[in-house]
Design a protein around this motif. Structure first.
Motif, PDB file in Angstrom:
ATOM      1  N   ALA A  45      -0.631  -3.311 -14.400  1.00  0.00           N
ATOM      2  CA  ALA A  45      -0.914  -2.626 -15.664  1.00  0.00           C
ATOM      3  C   ALA A  45      -1.632  -1.308 -15.421  1.00  0.00           C
ATOM      4  O   ALA A  45      -1.801  -0.525 -16.342  1.00  0.00           O
ATOM      5  N   TYR A  46      -2.051  -1.066 -14.185  1.00  0.00           N
ATOM      6  CA  TYR A  46      -2.770   0.162 -13.875  1.00  0.00           C
ATOM      7  C   TYR A  46      -2.485   0.541 -12.424  1.00  0.00           C
ATOM      8  O   TYR A  46      -2.002  -0.260 -11.626  1.00  0.00           O
ATOM      9  N   SER A  47      -2.788   1.786 -12.086  1.00  0.00           N
ATOM     10  CA  SER A  47      -2.769   2.247 -10.702  1.00  0.00           C
ATOM     11  C   SER A  47      -4.200   2.647 -10.350  1.00  0.00           C
ATOM     12  O   SER A  47      -4.814   3.448 -11.040  1.00  0.00           O
ATOM     13  N   PHE A  48      -4.736   2.082  -9.284  1.00  0.00           N
ATOM     14  CA  PHE A  48      -6.117   2.296  -8.868  1.00  0.00           C
ATOM     15  C   PHE A  48      -6.074   2.682  -7.386  1.00  0.00           C
ATOM     16  O   PHE A  48      -5.945   1.834  -6.506  1.00  0.00           O
ATOM     17  N   VAL A  49      -6.153   3.973  -7.124  1.00  0.00           N
ATOM     18  CA  VAL A  49      -6.012   4.517  -5.769  1.00  0.00           C
ATOM     19  C   VAL A  49      -7.354   5.058  -5.293  1.00  0.00           C
ATOM     20  O   VAL A  49      -8.087   5.690  -6.064  1.00  0.00           O
ATOM     21  N   THR A  50      -7.668   4.826  -4.026  1.00  0.00           N
ATOM     22  CA  THR A  50      -8.921   5.338  -3.465  1.00  0.00           C
ATOM     23  C   THR A  50      -8.657   6.054  -2.146  1.00  0.00           C
ATOM     24  O   THR A  50      -7.763   5.687  -1.391  1.00  0.00           O
ATOM     25  N   THR A  51      -9.462   7.087  -1.886  1.00  0.00           N
ATOM     26  CA  THR A  51      -9.588   7.613  -0.538  1.00  0.00           C
ATOM     27  C   THR A  51     -10.784   6.911   0.086  1.00  0.00           C
ATOM     28  O   THR A  51     -11.598   6.326  -0.630  1.00  0.00           O
ATOM     29  N   PRO A  52     -10.941   6.981   1.414  1.00  0.00           N
ATOM     30  CA  PRO A  52     -12.242   6.573   1.948  1.00  0.00           C
ATOM     31  C   PRO A  52     -13.268   7.592   1.481  1.00  0.00           C
ATOM     32  O   PRO A  52     -12.919   8.739   1.182  1.00  0.00           O
ATOM     33  N   ILE A  53     -14.507   7.170   1.368  1.00  0.00           N
ATOM     34  CA  ILE A  53     -15.533   8.170   1.055  1.00  0.00           C
ATOM     35  C   ILE A  53     -15.918   8.847   2.367  1.00  0.00           C
ATOM     36  O   ILE A  53     -16.059   8.203   3.397  1.00  0.00           O
ATOM     37  N   PHE A  54     -16.061  10.169   2.318  1.00  0.00           N
ATOM     38  CA  PHE A  54     -16.202  10.964   3.528  1.00  0.00           C
ATOM     39  C   PHE A  54     -17.660  11.065   3.968  1.00  0.00           C
ATOM     40  O   PHE A  54     -18.556  11.311   3.156  1.00  0.00           O
ATOM     41  N   TYR A  55     -17.858  10.907   5.257  1.00  0.00           N
ATOM     42  CA  TYR A  55     -19.202  10.889   5.830  1.00  0.00           C
ATOM     43  C   TYR A  55     -19.750  12.307   5.911  1.00  0.00           C
ATOM     44  O   TYR A  55     -19.074  13.217   6.394  1.00  0.00           O
ATOM     45  N   THR A  67      -6.007  13.327   4.007  1.00  0.00           N
ATOM     46  CA  THR A  67      -6.248  12.045   3.337  1.00  0.00           C
ATOM     47  C   THR A  67      -6.318  12.232   1.820  1.00  0.00           C
ATOM     48  O   THR A  67      -5.730  11.458   1.051  1.00  0.00           O
ATOM     49  N   SER A  68      -7.029  13.272   1.392  1.00  0.00           N
ATOM     50  CA  SER A  68      -7.195  13.529  -0.042  1.00  0.00           C
ATOM     51  C   SER A  68      -5.879  13.907  -0.701  1.00  0.00           C
ATOM     52  O   SER A  68      -5.561  13.429  -1.802  1.00  0.00           O
ATOM     53  N   VAL A  69      -5.111  14.768  -0.051  1.00  0.00           N
ATOM     54  CA  VAL A  69      -3.841  15.217  -0.614  1.00  0.00           C
ATOM     55  C   VAL A  69      -2.832  14.073  -0.636  1.00  0.00           C
ATOM     56  O   VAL A  69      -2.059  13.930  -1.597  1.00  0.00           O
ATOM     57  N   LEU A  70      -2.829  13.243   0.389  1.00  0.00           N
ATOM     58  CA  LEU A  70      -1.930  12.089   0.426  1.00  0.00           C
ATOM     59  C   LEU A  70      -2.220  11.150  -0.748  1.00  0.00           C
ATOM     60  O   LEU A  70      -1.308  10.695  -1.447  1.00  0.00           O
ATOM     61  N   ALA A  71      -3.508  10.877  -0.966  1.00  0.00           N
ATOM     62  CA  ALA A  71      -3.903  10.012  -2.091  1.00  0.00           C
ATOM     63  C   ALA A  71      -3.574  10.675  -3.419  1.00  0.00           C
ATOM     64  O   ALA A  71      -3.088  10.025  -4.354  1.00  0.00           O
ATOM     65  N   ASP A  72      -3.833  11.966  -3.526  1.00  0.00           N
ATOM     66  CA  ASP A  72      -3.591  12.682  -4.775  1.00  0.00           C
ATOM     67  C   ASP A  72      -2.108  12.735  -5.105  1.00  0.00           C
ATOM     68  O   ASP A  72      -1.723  12.569  -6.270  1.00  0.00           O
ATOM     69  N   ALA A  73      -1.259  12.968  -4.095  1.00  0.00           N
ATOM     70  CA  ALA A  73       0.188  13.029  -4.335  1.00  0.00           C
ATOM     71  C   ALA A  73       0.694  11.688  -4.857  1.00  0.00           C
ATOM     72  O   ALA A  73       1.501  11.641  -5.798  1.00  0.00           O
ATOM     73  N   TYR A  74       0.215  10.605  -4.250  1.00  0.00           N
ATOM     74  CA  TYR A  74       0.642   9.285  -4.734  1.00  0.00           C
ATOM     75  C   TYR A  74       0.122   9.025  -6.138  1.00  0.00           C
ATOM     76  O   TYR A  74       0.834   8.480  -6.998  1.00  0.00           O
ATOM     77  N   HIS A  75      -1.119   9.424  -6.390  1.00  0.00           N
ATOM     78  CA  HIS A  75      -1.716   9.265  -7.723  1.00  0.00           C
ATOM     79  C   HIS A  75      -0.931  10.058  -8.774  1.00  0.00           C
ATOM     80  O   HIS A  75      -0.627   9.533  -9.859  1.00  0.00           O
ATOM     81  N   ARG A  76      -0.594  11.283  -8.469  1.00  0.00           N
ATOM     82  CA  ARG A  76       0.177  12.110  -9.409  1.00  0.00           C
ATOM     83  C   ARG A  76       1.572  11.525  -9.630  1.00  0.00           C
ATOM     84  O   ARG A  76       2.111  11.585 -10.739  1.00  0.00           O
ATOM     85  N   PHE A  77       2.147  11.000  -8.562  1.00  0.00           N
ATOM     86  CA  PHE A  77       3.446  10.320  -8.682  1.00  0.00           C
ATOM     87  C   PHE A  77       3.350   9.164  -9.665  1.00  0.00           C
ATOM     88  O   PHE A  77       4.219   8.977 -10.536  1.00  0.00           O
ATOM     89  N   GLN A  78       2.274   8.389  -9.551  1.00  0.00           N
ATOM     90  CA  GLN A  78       2.082   7.274 -10.477  1.00  0.00           C
ATOM     91  C   GLN A  78       1.884   7.764 -11.914  1.00  0.00           C
ATOM     92  O   GLN A  78       2.410   7.162 -12.859  1.00  0.00           O
TER      93      GLN A  78
END
Length: 574
Positions: A45-55, A67-78
């Motif tokens: 019912a939802y898409s919940f995507v995370t990046t690792p939090i950066f040190y 990592t951020s762009v990969l997560a964002d592209a998938y998120h935007r796709f969703q």
């Protein structure tokens, strides 16, 4: 009780274990034999995507951006695929506790550790904003809401008898902020014979202290069952790595350090002499952004667990693929549905390193190649299953060839007043199949196949494959234009049937590819869709099909939108 991190005790090994995984709560799927689909996009019912939090021990580099762009592209796709009825969320942030942070703050000459954290965390946030990372929340582990979540999670584990206090001895890597087993300790080959971690190469030191321990060995059978049954970790090679680690066995895990040795962190509840282990603290951030601790009156928060996809680098696979699900199962919570583990970036075929001096600054690169240009290259070149190489000259050639010459040239040609003096998208009535050449037929066939090919690639986060398919289609469109010679047809008559048919097919190609490329290059895609005057409500995944020649869209001439800038300017060689 006294534990020593040396030979593996058979009592703590998973090998040969026949214990049935426990059912930790009523909605646990993996423990009941009900497995999730191997598809990344299993229904939810939802898409919940995370990046690792950066040190925040160092500034952002090109690996963080990937990592951020990969997560964002998938998120935007969703987002464009699901629409507003099925919400999509993306979370990112910074990890700010631990001994390395204290040392980094001191080295930077900061008056306090939080001053250092504020500065570097802000750089990560600025990176996300600059490259249009569409995050819903940017979490910092120094925030009070996170400290409360960590304390609650600790108490939950303690109340379930998953944590006990013990004297602990073993090798500890400050750089990795992790204990290292004897089997993973070797000597450096620099002549000094320094004890180092075989995995990271970082120095280790023998440590003896009283810590709180998590009963990791008790939950490894559950983690193993989760991995085997749900197949949550991909690409497949990384699942194999996890299985090998589990087969080698794990001791119970130290989850605290004495406050006298580590002061910069979250204190153990009811025991201020101990500080919670940085990795337990950091992993709980995913719960924090979801609204943990969940209450029976907070249905919206409960509906946002578990994450549907967590994206991590291969250097932190063990923490996310073994420790994290074990913590969650112990607390009675469901592990993430999927974990995408990606490989690293080299620079000119060398490991990226401060000592070598080849760390790539994404901000300076974007000033030369544009934000979307850098996004495009990282997703075009990045392959999750193997290390990718960053080479600036290769990036320049890629962007010039594909964005400027292939896609930009197609847009500029067919919207030019010399070819399209009326500045319209001709009515579909002017699309005449008998005017289509062999190149045009190939283009139509490629467009009809493009939807499924790209969707499959995006679903598996192999964006590079999707972009390969898109560029192959756009190249066919350019061949079609070359064959039709619209500059000649336009001189004969702006209403030439072959010219109007060509414009229809090319504009449909641009519309389709621009919608499909929105997750990758959101700004450039908007330029194309604005130029074609496509309404905002018609830019979703469901609007791609049916294609022009299979529906009654554009029953009359449609004015093109204004266009006052170059789509993508060629980058000159320095």
């Amino acid at each position: 009780m006294k534990l020593k991190l040396e030979g593996l005790s058979s009592a703590l090994r998973v090998v040969g274990c026949r214990r049935k995984p426990r059912i930790v709560n009523s909605y646990r799927k993996f423990a009941t034999g009900e497995s999730c689909s191997s598809n990344v996009d299993s229904p939810s019912a939802y898409s919940f995507v995370t990046t690792p939090i950066f040190y925040v021990n160092s500034r952002p580099h090109i690996g963080h951006l990937y990592t951020s762009v990969l997560a964002d592209a998938y998120h935007r796709f969703q987002k464009i695929r699901r629409g507003e009825s099925q919400p999509a969320f993306l979370y990112t942030g910074t990890d700010e506790h631990g001994m390395k942070i204290e040392k980094a703050a001191k080295a930077a000459g900061c008056k306090s550790v939080i001053e250092h954290c504020d500065s570097v965390s802000n750089e990560f946030r600025q990176m996300c904003d600059r490259f249009n990372i569409d995050y819903n929340d940017f979490i910092r582990t120094t925030e009070n809401r996170h400290k409360e979540a960590v304390s609650n999670f600790w108490r939950e584990l303690k109340n379930k008898d998953c944590i006990y206090k013990s004297h602990y001895e073993g090798w500890y890597s400050v750089a990795d902020e992790a204990f290292v087993t004897d089997s993973n300790v070797t000597e450096s080959n620099d002549g000094k014979k320094t004890k180092i971690s075989a995995e990271s190469g970082h120095p280790v030191e023998w440590t003896s202290e009283e810590n709180y321990m998590f009963k990791l060995s008790s939950y490894l059978p559950d983690v193993l069952h989760w991995i085997k049954t749900d197949k949550p970790v991909f690409p497949e090679k990384f699942e194999g790595i996890l299985m090998r680690w589990i087969d080698e066995g794990f001791r119970d895990l130290s989850v605290s350090r004495p406050q006298s040795r580590l002061s910069w962190g979250i204190s153990v509840p009811d025991d201020p002499s101990q500080v919670i282990y940085v990795w337990l603290d950091a992993l709980v951030n995913y719960l924090t952004v979801a609204g943990y601790p969940f209450s029976s009156n907070n249905n919206s928060s409960q509906n946002l667990w578990p994450p549907t996809l967590q994206i991590v680098g291969k250097d932190i696979l063990k923490f996310h693929g073994i420790y994290w699900p074990a913590f969650l199962i112990a607390a009675g919570l469901e592990p993430p549905r999927k974990i995408l583990c990606h490989s690293h970036w080299t620079v000119d075929d060398k490991k990226m390193s401060k000592s070598i001096g080849n760390v790539v600054d994404p901000i300076s690169m974007s000033e030369k190649y544009g934000n979307d240009g850098l996004r495009y290259f990282l997703l075009r070149e990045g392959t999750p299953h193997s290390d990718s190489n960053f080479n600036e000259e290769k990036m320049r050639r890629f962007l010039n060839a594909e964005l400027a010459d292939t896609l930009g040239n197609l847009l500029n040609r067919c919207t030019a007043k010399a070819i399209n003096p009326s500045q319209v998208w001709p009515s579909v009535e002017h699309f005449q199949a008998d005017q289509i050449s062999t190149h045009g037929e190939n283009l139509m066939r490629s467009l009809e196949e493009l939807f499924d090919k790209v969707e499959t690639s995006y679903e598996s986060l192999n964006f590079y494959r999707g972009l390969e398919h898109i560029m192959a289609t756009v190249r066919l469109a350019n061949l079609f234009v070359e064959e039709e010679k619209p500059w000649v047809l336009a001189k004969q008559s702006p209403q030439n049937p072959r010219l109007l048919t060509m414009l229809n097919l090319v504009f449909e190609t641009l519309r389709t590819t621009a919608i499909i490329m929105q997750p990758v290059v959101p700004n450039l895609s908007t330029l194309v869709l604005d130029r074609l005057n496509i309404p905002n409500e018609e830019r979703n995944w469901s609007d791609i099909q049916p294609l022009l020649w299979k529906c009654n869209r554009n029953t009359s001439n449609k004015d093109l939108g204004s266009f006052k800038s170059v789509f993508y300017a060629r980058v000159k060689q320095e």
